[in-house]
Design an enzyme around this catalytic site. Sequence first.
Site, PDB file in Angstrom:
ATOM      1  N   ASP A   1       4.318 -28.664  16.499  1.00  0.00           N
ATOM      2  CA  ASP A   1       3.417 -30.497  16.155  1.00  0.00           C
ATOM      3  C   ASP A   1       3.043 -29.625  14.855  1.00  0.00           C
ATOM      4  O   ASP A   1       2.586 -28.982  14.967  1.00  0.00           O
ATOM      5  CB  ASP A   1       2.853 -30.578  17.187  1.00  0.00           C
ATOM      6  CG  ASP A   1       2.334 -32.060  16.823  1.00  0.00           C
ATOM      7  OD1 ASP A   1       3.594 -32.902  17.445  1.00  0.00           O
ATOM      8  OD2 ASP A   1       1.336 -32.244  17.044  1.00  0.00           O
TER       9      ASP A   1
ATOM     10  N   GLU B   1       8.502 -29.355  13.090  1.00  0.00           N
ATOM     11  CA  GLU B   1       7.560 -31.319  13.047  1.00  0.00           C
ATOM     12  C   GLU B   1       7.496 -31.115  11.315  1.00  0.00           C
ATOM     13  O   GLU B   1       6.072 -31.013  12.034  1.00  0.00           O
ATOM     14  CB  GLU B   1       7.101 -31.566  13.905  1.00  0.00           C
ATOM     15  CG  GLU B   1       7.477 -33.168  13.792  1.00  0.00           C
ATOM     16  CD  GLU B   1       6.151 -34.028  14.427  1.00  0.00           C
ATOM     17  OE1 GLU B   1       5.283 -35.194  14.169  1.00  0.00           O
ATOM     18  OE2 GLU B   1       4.569 -33.311  14.386  1.00  0.00           O
TER      19      GLU B   1
HETATM   20  C1  GLC Z   1       2.894 -35.339  16.252  1.00  0.00           C
HETATM   21  C2  GLC Z   1       3.585 -35.728  17.732  1.00  0.00           C
HETATM   22  C3  GLC Z   1       2.421 -37.227  17.462  1.00  0.00           C
HETATM   23  C4  GLC Z   1       0.865 -36.885  17.838  1.00  0.00           C
HETATM   24  C5  GLC Z   1       1.087 -35.873  16.648  1.00  0.00           C
HETATM   25  C6  GLC Z   1      -0.460 -35.229  16.451  1.00  0.00           C
HETATM   26  O1  GLC Z   1       3.936 -35.962  15.199  1.00  0.00           O
HETATM   27  O2  GLC Z   1       4.802 -36.605  17.311  1.00  0.00           O
HETATM   28  O3  GLC Z   1       2.762 -38.007  18.752  1.00  0.00           O
HETATM   29  O4  GLC Z   1       0.451 -37.857  17.906  1.00  0.00           O
HETATM   30  O5  GLC Z   1       1.367 -35.155  16.387  1.00  0.00           O
HETATM   31  O6  GLC Z   1      -0.294 -34.905  17.568  1.00  0.00           O
END
Ligand code: GLC
Length: 529
Positions: free
Chosen positions: A202, A244
């Site tokens: 993440d 991500e």
């Molecule tokens: C990522 C997740 C999201 C979350 C963020 C902070 O973007 O997809 O849902 O709020 O990280 O952890």
Amino acid sequence: MTNDNLWYKDAVFYQISVRAFKDSDGDGYGDLRGIKEKLDYLQTLGVDCLWLMPIYPSPLRDDGYDIADYSNIDPMYGTLDDFASLINAAHARGIRIIMDLVLNHTSDEHPWFKASRSDKNSPFREYYVWSDTDQKYKDTRIIFVDTEKSNWTWDEKTEQYYWHRFYASQPDLNFDNPKVQEEMINVARFWLDLGVDGFRADAVPYLFEREGTNCENLPETHIYLKKLRAFMEANYPGKILLCEANQWPEDVRPYFGDGDEFHMGFHFPIMPRIYMALKKERADDMIEILSRTPSIPENCQWCTFLRNHDELTLEMVTPEERQWMWEQYAPEPRMRINLGIRRRLAPLLDNDRRKIELANSLLFTLPGSPIVYYGDEIGMGDNIELPDRNGVRTPMQWDNSANAGFTSGRPFAPVIQNYPRINVAGQVDEKDSLFHTIRRMIETRKKYPAFGHGAMEWINVDNPALAVYTRSLQGITLLVINNLSASPQKVSLPAELHGGHVNLIAETRTKIDMSLDLQPYEYRWLKRI
Ligand code: GLC
């Protein structure tokens, strides 16, 4: 399950909000045993790997992306044993499981942060980023623009500010501290030992902070992520890291390194351009973004998606395009959040079966391994009355019984009221349902690895409303034709593509000579016979 360490290059992923998928014990919250009960369904759909959203103990101020304990499971989802048992059962069916690994921040209820904020001299002080002033790192953008005014929050007790890229309840870890680096490798080890097949890592661009930069994608971040990868490579070959990083393709490219950092990375910018293509009835935005997408090492793969648990992010478009997308797809202000749109696939596409199939045709045939967001395979709706991004995280609609068969208790969130009409049982029984079309797309994709890792070439057909391309691998060439428009179109194809073809989805035959007539939003995946 294949032993191939490159399995992810041809895999189809399925994203699950554990809380919303299936409740096995009647407490109203989906759980790990619930997923285990539904493995038959997932196997029928044909997916290869599940991505489970966070299941760690959490105060849930960001739906579990605010973790209070990295080596446990919140009791609402079950136990570590339940998880091990789910993993074994999934593996027995050839299905892998990856989970979220949230490196950048913890919850403010994590014991590290509690200790860190209790005393300036705590050994945990250096686990987080503290400062006397909120004027540091001024070039850093705010991500949750609707709620956060600053990336710094004042702590009364110790009279300093702490740094956070997301909600103030999610303090950023200090990756300059070698202890933090080591802790997070240990977290990875813990879950890999339990049997998970990898992680969706993440929010990775934000691990380090440096004055005079925008504090994203810093060289230090890559050095650390390479360490994490080397650790996994040495001890857990075949397990993957999915990145991500909501960034432009050229900025995501370094996350693949020389094939020694991430195995996979989300392709964020192609996603809004699929929606743009359907509205504008033109392929050019997709063509443009793919042409500016750098090539990646042989052992890497892009990951594509139409929707996920967050807002449909419009960070990777120009301000003008963002405005236009909001006007087109989110006419009511409450459909918008931060820089995006908090709606699901089916309602975004007017619940029009032809558009939903066409968007999926693009998802499953453009380069990258696709992820299906739970419920989108049956055209589930959203609930814009719910706050934050919760409207796209509602209970899965299994059948037409009370609460859509999600729970025998009181569901944690209201079930969308169209469930008597839109549910899994009904669509599994109906051979022409959206579910079966998606199932056939997945099956076809898996039968022809050219869709997974074949070369891609656009075919110039002199008609901007058509997205026409080939995917080829080892002498097999598949021709994909998508009519992005609401009107019938004629396509003239070059002579080398003429001849008899079979439509791999409809299982009909087509003879291509000079031209081909397409219905509105029609798509064809063709193979020469
Ligand atoms: C990522 C997740 C999201 C979350 C963020 C902070 O973007 O997809 O849902 O709020 O990280 O952890």
